[in-house]
Design a protein around this motif. Sequence first.
Motif, PDB file in Angstrom:
ATOM      1  N   ASP A  90      38.931  47.544  36.104  1.00 31.85           N
ATOM      2  CA  ASP A  90      37.507  47.050  36.845  1.00 31.85           C
ATOM      3  C   ASP A  90      38.111  46.864  38.128  1.00 31.85           C
ATOM      4  OD1 ASP A  90      36.441  47.022  34.334  1.00 31.85           O
ATOM      5  OD2 ASP A  90      36.664  44.964  33.831  1.00 31.85           O
ATOM      6  N   ILE A  91      38.944  46.053  38.394  1.00 37.20           N
ATOM      7  CA  ILE A  91      39.130  45.417  39.740  1.00 37.20           C
ATOM      8  C   ILE A  91      39.841  46.447  40.783  1.00 37.20           C
ATOM      9  CG2 ILE A  91      40.783  43.482  40.686  1.00 37.20           C
ATOM     10  CD1 ILE A  91      40.543  41.967  38.123  1.00 37.20           C
TER      11      ILE A  91
ATOM     12  N   VAL B 212      37.942  33.658  39.614  1.00 34.13           N
ATOM     13  CA  VAL B 212      38.401  33.549  38.153  1.00 34.13           C
ATOM     14  C   VAL B 212      38.154  32.169  37.609  1.00 34.13           C
ATOM     15  CG1 VAL B 212      39.123  35.862  37.272  1.00 34.13           C
ATOM     16  CG2 VAL B 212      40.699  33.945  38.342  1.00 34.13           C
TER      17      VAL B 212
ATOM     18  N   MET C 236      40.567  45.400  32.262  1.00 33.28           N
ATOM     19  CA  MET C 236      40.265  44.310  33.274  1.00 33.28           C
ATOM     20  C   MET C 236      40.976  44.805  34.693  1.00 33.28           C
ATOM     21  SD  MET C 236      40.228  40.189  33.059  1.00 33.28           S
ATOM     22  CE  MET C 236      40.300  38.895  34.516  1.00 33.28           C
TER      23      MET C 236
ATOM     24  N   GLN D 282      41.455  33.075  33.098  1.00 32.81           N
ATOM     25  CA  GLN D 282      41.507  34.575  33.293  1.00 32.81           C
ATOM     26  C   GLN D 282      42.876  34.746  34.527  1.00 32.81           C
ATOM     27  OE1 GLN D 282      40.265  37.062  31.936  1.00 32.81           O
ATOM     28  NE2 GLN D 282      39.265  35.392  30.672  1.00 32.81           N
TER      29      GLN D 282
ATOM     30  N   HIS E  79      34.335  45.401  27.703  1.00 35.11           N
ATOM     31  CA  HIS E  79      35.092  44.291  27.067  1.00 35.11           C
ATOM     32  C   HIS E  79      34.371  43.483  26.000  1.00 35.11           C
ATOM     33  CE1 HIS E  79      37.250  44.477  31.136  1.00 35.11           C
ATOM     34  NE2 HIS E  79      38.147  44.111  30.116  1.00 35.11           N
TER      35      HIS E  79
ATOM     36  N   VAL F 278      30.425  43.169  31.815  1.00 32.60           N
ATOM     37  CA  VAL F 278      31.369  43.969  31.068  1.00 32.60           C
ATOM     38  C   VAL F 278      31.130  44.360  29.811  1.00 32.60           C
ATOM     39  CG1 VAL F 278      33.141  43.327  32.796  1.00 32.60           C
ATOM     40  CG2 VAL F 278      32.816  41.917  30.965  1.00 32.60           C
TER      41      VAL F 278
ATOM     42  N   PHE G 179      35.454  41.299  43.510  1.00 32.94           N
ATOM     43  CA  PHE G 179      34.640  41.823  42.072  1.00 32.94           C
ATOM     44  C   PHE G 179      34.886  40.844  41.118  1.00 32.94           C
ATOM     45  CE2 PHE G 179      34.979  43.856  38.087  1.00 32.94           C
ATOM     46  CZ  PHE G 179      34.177  45.057  38.247  1.00 32.94           C
ATOM     47  N   SER G 180      33.860  40.523  40.202  1.00 31.65           N
ATOM     48  CA  SER G 180      34.012  39.751  39.071  1.00 31.65           C
ATOM     49  C   SER G 180      33.333  40.358  38.044  1.00 31.65           C
ATOM     50  CB  SER G 180      33.652  38.180  39.282  1.00 31.65           C
ATOM     51  OG  SER G 180      34.329  37.572  38.348  1.00 31.65           O
ATOM     52  N   GLY G 181      33.637  39.806  36.860  1.00 30.16           N
ATOM     53  CA  GLY G 181      32.978  40.277  35.392  1.00 30.16           C
ATOM     54  C   GLY G 181      32.335  39.222  34.473  1.00 30.16           C
TER      55      GLY G 181
ATOM     56  N   VAL H 107      39.445  38.137  43.579  1.00 30.24           N
ATOM     57  CA  VAL H 107      38.673  38.179  42.315  1.00 30.24           C
ATOM     58  C   VAL H 107      38.601  36.556  42.132  1.00 30.24           C
ATOM     59  CG1 VAL H 107      38.733  38.346  39.790  1.00 30.24           C
ATOM     60  CG2 VAL H 107      39.463  40.095  41.442  1.00 30.24           C
TER      61      VAL H 107
ATOM     62  N   TYR I  34      42.448  45.013  26.291  1.00 31.13           N
ATOM     63  CA  TYR I  34      41.602  44.161  27.131  1.00 31.13           C
ATOM     64  C   TYR I  34      42.023  44.046  28.730  1.00 31.13           C
ATOM     65  CZ  TYR I  34      38.482  40.105  27.962  1.00 31.13           C
ATOM     66  OH  TYR I  34      37.473  39.457  28.525  1.00 31.13           O
TER      67      TYR I  34
ATOM     68  N   GLN J 253      30.933  38.689  30.370  1.00 25.72           N
ATOM     69  CA  GLN J 253      30.706  39.459  29.051  1.00 25.72           C
ATOM     70  C   GLN J 253      28.911  39.126  28.733  1.00 25.72           C
ATOM     71  OE1 GLN J 253      33.307  39.768  26.160  1.00 25.72           O
ATOM     72  NE2 GLN J 253      35.098  38.975  27.258  1.00 25.72           N
TER      73      GLN J 253
HETATM   74  N1  TRP Z   1      37.841  38.821  31.224  1.00 26.19           N
HETATM   75  C1  TRP Z   1      36.764  38.213  31.888  1.00 26.19           C
HETATM   76  C2  TRP Z   1      36.223  36.996  31.198  1.00 26.19           C
HETATM   77  O1  TRP Z   1      36.124  37.060  30.127  1.00 26.19           O
HETATM   78  C3  TRP Z   1      35.633  39.057  32.248  1.00 26.19           C
HETATM   79  C4  TRP Z   1      36.297  40.103  33.193  1.00 26.19           C
HETATM   80  C5  TRP Z   1      36.108  41.523  32.851  1.00 26.19           C
HETATM   81  C6  TRP Z   1      36.466  40.064  34.533  1.00 26.19           C
HETATM   82  N2  TRP Z   1      36.555  42.234  34.120  1.00 26.19           N
HETATM   83  C7  TRP Z   1      36.767  41.419  34.967  1.00 26.19           C
HETATM   84  C8  TRP Z   1      36.726  38.863  35.419  1.00 26.19           C
HETATM   85  C9  TRP Z   1      37.384  41.599  36.229  1.00 26.19           C
HETATM   86  C10 TRP Z   1      37.001  39.152  36.606  1.00 26.19           C
HETATM   87  C11 TRP Z   1      37.382  40.534  37.058  1.00 26.19           C
HETATM   88  O2  TRP Z   1      35.753  36.097  31.905  1.00 26.19           O
END
Ligand code: TRP
Length: 332
Positions: A133-134, A144, A130, A148, A43, A40, A5-7, A142, A126, A9
Motif C-alpha cells: 500500500d505504502i 500511524v 500494508m 502499527q 486487509h 483497506v 499514505f494511510s489506511g 505514514v 497482512y 479498515q
Molecule cells: N493496518 C492498518 C490498521 O489496521 C491499516 C492499514 C493498511 C494502513 N494499510 C496501511 C495504515 C498503510 C497505514 C498505511 O490500522
Amino acid sequence: MSRIFSGVQPTGDLHLGNYLGALRNWVALQHDYECIYCIVDMHAITMWQEPELLTPATREVTAGLIAAGLDPKNNVIFNQSAVPAHAELAWIFNCVARLGWLNRMTQFKDKAGKNRENASVGLYAYPNLMAADILLYKATHVPVGEDQKQHLELTRDIAQKFNNDFGVELFPLTEPLIFGEGTRVMSLRDGANKMSKSDPSENSRINMTDGPDEIARKIKKAKSDSELLPSEPKGLEGRPEAANLMGIYAALSDKTLTEVCIEFEGQQFSAFKETLTEVAVAVLGPIANEMARLVADPGYLNNVLKDGSERAKAIAEPILAEVYDAVGFLRP
Ligand code: TRP
C-alpha cells in the motif's frame, strides 16, 4: 517531495478512537502534504467479513473521512480493491519478505490467538500488503498509531531489501508520523484496553454516528474512580480511567492535560462528565449529522471512490511498471 499514505479498515463502526487517533490528524495534514487515504477492504477480509456488510461499511468509512473534514478533491480517497496494483505489488513483497520477519509480528500473534493453525494465510501476509500500500505510491510519511509501528519498520526492511537485491533506488525509507498525547483513546469500561470496534460492549466506545443522547449516556456510564480530579497530570498515575477521560477532554477541546487538570482540580467526576459530554456533542454532533447525510447518498460516495481510484491508479501504475522492470518481468 513529501507524500502521505494511510489506511483504515472498513470493519465495524468508526469511533472516537479512530477520530482522535487518526482521522483528525489526517484532516490537519491535508493542507501541507499530498495525501492518499485508502479504505483497506483487502486487509479487512484477512478476518471473516459478511459480504453484504462490507459494501455499506466501505461507504460508511468514506462518509466518515469526508464528514471529519477531508476534502475528496484535494485528497485521494479510494478503496484498496479498486486498484489491483496493491495485490500485484504485495505478491512481489511476499517474495522479498522473509518468514522470520513475519514471525516476529505481534499483531498476527494477537489476532490469530491460540488457534494459529486456523488463521488465514492473508492474516499472516497482512504486513506485506500494508508495505505494498505504502510503497506503491513511494509514500515518504505514514501517520500511524503505536500499534502499527512494527508494520512500518517491516515496510522499511522490505524497501531496503528490494532496493539492495535488485540494485535500484526505487523505494524510499518511509518515516512514521506519530502524533501527540490524547491520540490513544482507551475503552470507557476499562482504562487498560484500547477503545476498539471489536469490544463486545457498546458502552466501551463512542461511535462517530452516536447522537447526543447516546454520547451522554455512555459518558455517564463510563468507568471512573472514587477520588476527586487531580491538580496536575502526575496525579493521574495509577488512575487509568481518569487519565483516559481527561485525555479525551483535552484532545476534544485542544487543550493540554496540564490545562485540563487546572480547570477541573478538586472536582467530582459527575461535574466533569457533564462538561465532557458538552464538548463531545459539540465536536461529534456535526460530524454524525454529515455522515448520515452522506450515507443516504450512496451514488455520491461511489463517485468519490471511483474518482479516487482513478487518481490512485495514475500514480501507482507507473511505479508498478518500474518494479516489474527491476524484477525482470517481461511486459509484452
Ligand atoms: N493496518 C492498518 C490498521 O489496521 C491499516 C492499514 C493498511 C494502513 N494499510 C496501511 C495504515 C498503510 C497505514 C498505511 O490500522
